[in-house]
Design a protein around this motif. Structure first.
Motif, short mmCIF file in Angstrom:
data_model
loop_
_atom_site.label_atom_id
_atom_site.label_comp_id
_atom_site.label_asym_id
_atom_site.label_seq_id
_atom_site.Cartn_x
_atom_site.Cartn_y
_atom_site.Cartn_z
N ASP A 63 0.85 -1.19 0.00
CA ASP A 63 0.00 0.00 0.00
C ASP A 63 0.88 1.24 0.00
OD1 ASP A 63 -2.37 -1.43 0.05
OD2 ASP A 63 -2.49 -1.42 2.24
N PHE A 64 0.46 2.24 -0.80
CA PHE A 64 1.22 3.49 -0.82
C PHE A 64 0.30 4.62 -1.28
CE2 PHE A 64 1.60 1.72 -5.02
CZ PHE A 64 1.66 2.79 -5.90
N ASP A 65 0.73 5.83 -0.99
CA ASP A 65 0.02 7.04 -1.39
C ASP A 65 0.93 7.86 -2.28
OD1 ASP A 65 -2.17 6.36 0.17
OD2 ASP A 65 -1.51 7.56 1.89
N ALA A 66 0.30 8.69 -3.09
CA ALA A 66 1.03 9.63 -3.95
C ALA A 66 0.13 10.85 -4.14
CB ALA A 66 1.36 8.97 -5.28
N GLN A 67 0.58 11.79 -4.95
CA GLN A 67 -0.24 12.96 -5.26
C GLN A 67 -0.30 13.13 -6.76
OE1 GLN A 67 1.29 16.45 -3.30
NE2 GLN A 67 0.68 15.74 -1.26
N ASN A 68 -1.46 13.64 -7.23
CA ASN A 68 -1.56 13.91 -8.65
C ASN A 68 -0.95 15.28 -8.94
OD1 ASN A 68 -3.48 15.83 -7.96
ND2 ASN A 68 -5.21 14.68 -8.81
N LEU A 69 -1.06 15.72 -10.17
CA LEU A 69 -0.45 17.00 -10.56
C LEU A 69 -1.09 18.20 -9.85
CD1 LEU A 69 0.04 16.34 -14.36
CD2 LEU A 69 1.77 16.27 -12.54
N HIS A 70 -2.29 18.03 -9.31
CA HIS A 70 -3.00 19.11 -8.59
C HIS A 70 -2.83 18.97 -7.08
CE1 HIS A 70 -4.75 20.09 -12.44
NE2 HIS A 70 -5.17 18.84 -12.56
N SER A 71 -1.86 18.18 -6.66
CA SER A 71 -1.54 17.93 -5.25
C SER A 71 -2.67 17.28 -4.47
CB SER A 71 -1.11 19.23 -4.55
OG SER A 71 0.07 19.73 -5.12
N GLN A 72 -3.55 16.57 -5.17
CA GLN A 72 -4.60 15.82 -4.49
C GLN A 72 -4.06 14.43 -4.14
OE1 GLN A 72 -7.74 16.00 -7.41
NE2 GLN A 72 -8.74 17.69 -6.32
N PRO A 73 -4.43 13.91 -2.97
CA PRO A 73 -3.90 12.61 -2.56
C PRO A 73 -4.51 11.47 -3.38
CG PRO A 73 -5.43 13.43 -0.92
CD PRO A 73 -5.27 14.52 -1.95
N LEU A 74 -3.67 10.51 -3.68
CA LEU A 74 -4.07 9.30 -4.39
C LEU A 74 -3.64 8.11 -3.54
CD1 LEU A 74 -2.79 10.29 -7.94
CD2 LEU A 74 -5.14 10.43 -7.10
N HIS A 75 -4.51 7.11 -3.42
CA HIS A 75 -4.24 5.94 -2.58
C HIS A 75 -4.17 4.71 -3.50
CE1 HIS A 75 -5.18 8.56 0.78
NE2 HIS A 75 -6.29 8.90 0.13
N TYR A 76 -3.04 4.01 -3.42
CA TYR A 76 -2.80 2.88 -4.31
C TYR A 76 -2.48 1.61 -3.54
CZ TYR A 76 -2.27 6.17 -8.21
OH TYR A 76 -2.46 7.12 -9.15
N ARG A 77 -2.66 0.50 -4.24
CA ARG A 77 -2.22 -0.81 -3.75
C ARG A 77 -1.54 -1.51 -4.93
NH1 ARG A 77 -6.26 -3.72 -0.25
NH2 ARG A 77 -5.08 -2.59 1.31
N ALA A 78 -0.31 -1.95 -4.69
CA ALA A 78 0.45 -2.67 -5.71
C ALA A 78 0.38 -4.16 -5.40
CB ALA A 78 1.89 -2.21 -5.73
#
Length: 184
Positions: A139-154
């Motif tokens: 599990d990890f988080d990142a941000q899109n180009l508009h600095s909105q949080p994105l939540h991912y699972r690899a």
């Protein structure tokens, strides 16, 4: 090979049999090379003579063989005792190898993500299958180009066939909302 064959003087007439025995032994699948051949210590007379050979197999392991000097029949089996396998150690090694491959694949797949934070610390608990596949979830988080949080699972699955692991990255459910967070 003949320089490694030796008999005492009183048994010298058995030398042709010793050579034949060594050749017979070396022709077997198990004995790649005869390292030594001689009269066995227990021999009392020519009629009951026994040869003692040291063989080396294809894995460079040595083993002894006894052979009847008159019939050239083996008195000691050529098949080795099976080496017990340490299945737990093999499984640990397989999981470690899979994790290293998955970790490399994860770094490669996420190298362009912005402000990434890995939530799964260290090696995740592996999920294994009967076919030798090993899978990990990160599990990890990142941000899109508009600095909105994105939540991912690899999801990373490493098959036991030597191929590179399969990596898939998908949005994960928000813990607070219980829903999938959209990717922008």
């Amino acid at each position: 090979m003949t320089q490694n064959l030796w008999l005492p003087g009183s048994y010298h007439k058995l030398m042709p049999e010793l050579r034949k025995g060594a050749e017979k032994l070396q022709a077997t699948e198990r004995c790649a090379k005869v390292l030594e051949g001689k009269l066995h210590n227990s021999t009392q007379d020519e009629g009951r003579a026994t040869f003692f050979f040291i063989c080396r197999d294809s894995e460079r392991k040595t083993f002894p063989v006894l052979m009847d000097a008159n019939t050239l029949e083996l008195d000691f089996p050529l098949t080795p005792e099976p080496t017990p396998r340490d299945l737990a150690a093999e499984r640990r090694a397989r999981i470690q190898q899979a994790w290293q491959q998955c970790e490399s694949s994860f770094v490669r797949e996420t190298r362009f993500m912005n402000k990434m934070t890995i939530l799964t610390q260290g090696q995740p608990k592996p999920q294994t299958d009967e076919d030798g596949s090993v899978a990990f979830v990160i599990d990890f988080d990142a941000q899109n180009l508009h600095s909105q949080p994105l939540h991912y699972r690899a999801y990373c699955t490493s098959k036991d066939d030597g191929a590179l692991p399969e990596m898939s990255i998908q949005p994960r459910r928000s813990a607070a909302l219980g829903e999938i967070i959209s990717i922008h």
